[in-house]
Design a protein around this motif. Sequence first.
Motif, PDB file in Angstrom:
ATOM      1  N   UNK A 175       0.621 -10.595  -0.746  1.00 50.06           N
ATOM      2  CA  UNK A 175      -0.673  -9.968  -0.430  1.00 50.06           C
ATOM      3  C   UNK A 175      -0.647  -8.481  -0.785  1.00 50.06           C
ATOM      4  N   UNK A 176      -1.834  -7.878  -1.016  1.00 50.81           N
ATOM      5  CA  UNK A 176      -1.886  -6.479  -1.442  1.00 50.81           C
ATOM      6  C   UNK A 176      -1.113  -5.532  -0.524  1.00 50.81           C
ATOM      7  N   UNK A 177      -1.107  -5.784   0.806  1.00 46.73           N
ATOM      8  CA  UNK A 177      -0.406  -4.860   1.714  1.00 46.73           C
ATOM      9  C   UNK A 177       1.104  -4.900   1.434  1.00 46.73           C
ATOM     10  N   UNK A 178       1.655  -6.079   1.178  1.00 44.30           N
ATOM     11  CA  UNK A 178       3.100  -6.178   0.878  1.00 44.30           C
ATOM     12  C   UNK A 178       3.382  -5.542  -0.490  1.00 44.30           C
ATOM     13  N   UNK A 179       2.451  -5.739  -1.422  1.00 37.75           N
ATOM     14  CA  UNK A 179       2.646  -5.111  -2.745  1.00 37.75           C
ATOM     15  C   UNK A 179       2.672  -3.589  -2.606  1.00 37.75           C
ATOM     16  N   UNK A 180       1.777  -3.064  -1.754  1.00 31.51           N
ATOM     17  CA  UNK A 180       1.742  -1.603  -1.559  1.00 31.51           C
ATOM     18  C   UNK A 180       3.072  -1.107  -1.009  1.00 31.51           C
ATOM     19  N   UNK A 181       3.613  -1.844  -0.011  1.00 27.61           N
ATOM     20  CA  UNK A 181       4.903  -1.443   0.582  1.00 27.61           C
ATOM     21  C   UNK A 181       6.004  -1.485  -0.475  1.00 27.61           C
ATOM     22  N   UNK A 182       5.977  -2.531  -1.310  1.00 27.17           N
ATOM     23  CA  UNK A 182       7.014  -2.666  -2.349  1.00 27.17           C
ATOM     24  C   UNK A 182       6.920  -1.507  -3.348  1.00 27.17           C
TER      25      UNK A 182
END
Length: 279
Positions: A175-182
Amino acid sequence: MKPENLLQQQSHFAFGKNWLDYARKIDEAKISQAMVDLRQLSGRQRFDGLSFLDIGCGSGLSALAAVRLGATRVTGVDIDPDSVKAARWVFAKFAPEFPAEFQVRSVFDMTAAEFGNFDIVHSWGVLHHTGDMARAIKAAGALVGPGGEFYLALYRKTPFCGMWRGIKHWYSKAPPSSQRRARRTYIFLRKTALRMKHQDFDAYVQGYARRGMDFYNDVHDWLGGYPYQSIDPDTCHALLTRFGFEVDREFVRKSRWPLRGLMGSGCDQYAFHRVRHVA
Ligand SMILES: C[S@@+](CC[C@H](N)C(=O)[O-])C[C@H]1O[C@@H](n2cnc3c(N)ncnc32)[C@H](O)[C@@H]1O
């Protein structure tokens, strides 16, 4: 689009959304940089009168650089409809009079009978994302006319490719939130690596001129670019020889540092020309 392409696209990272975002950042400076780098790869100052096919056209910036260098027939294809949308948008803004053709198409569904041959086939950072790099190289090469040129950029094989394949597979579905963290983690590691070399991160991002690209869009593309394969220069030469090509020039990394590839494999660039037809 054929149903099998739709299926194939569902297993792909959403490259096109990233290109739509990047397309808004394109300006004359980025176009000039793309022209400089295309000149270097091709070994030509001008493309006057030549036909140019860009496979996996992304934002359309390379196709636009080819137009600015004088190419007279320019076609771009990409499996992702958002990439094609981005390329059309870029042309509407920067080359509205030029009759470029952009199509949603997989390299695997292209034939010379339908598209004709091209003086130059260009595929930068694409064929390693198709799920079958060798077959994709053969299919793209089949569109190069007699004596024509084939410009490629392919991820370099490194000891960390297996790890990256796993990360990319996860990221492309996250999901976009996990992509942002990565992305934040990756950028933090990048900053740390630069600091260890006494380099300034902000200056690095500002000076990030590679082919007119943008550092932040490239981070998203790097982390998500799946399917993912890689190749070393000897294997690439052997493959291209088998498909009827000879190498003219190449820009390949020479480093023997054991951790090479830890933060990314990077692309090697090759310019080949056709010496014989292979069925
Ligand atoms: C990393 S991007 C490179 C884009 C562009 N060539 C550039 O240099 O900026 C890879 C592109 O290849 C496209 N692509 C992936 N598989 C493809 C296929 N089978 N046929 C055509 N394009 C494909 C993706 O949709 C994406 O736009």
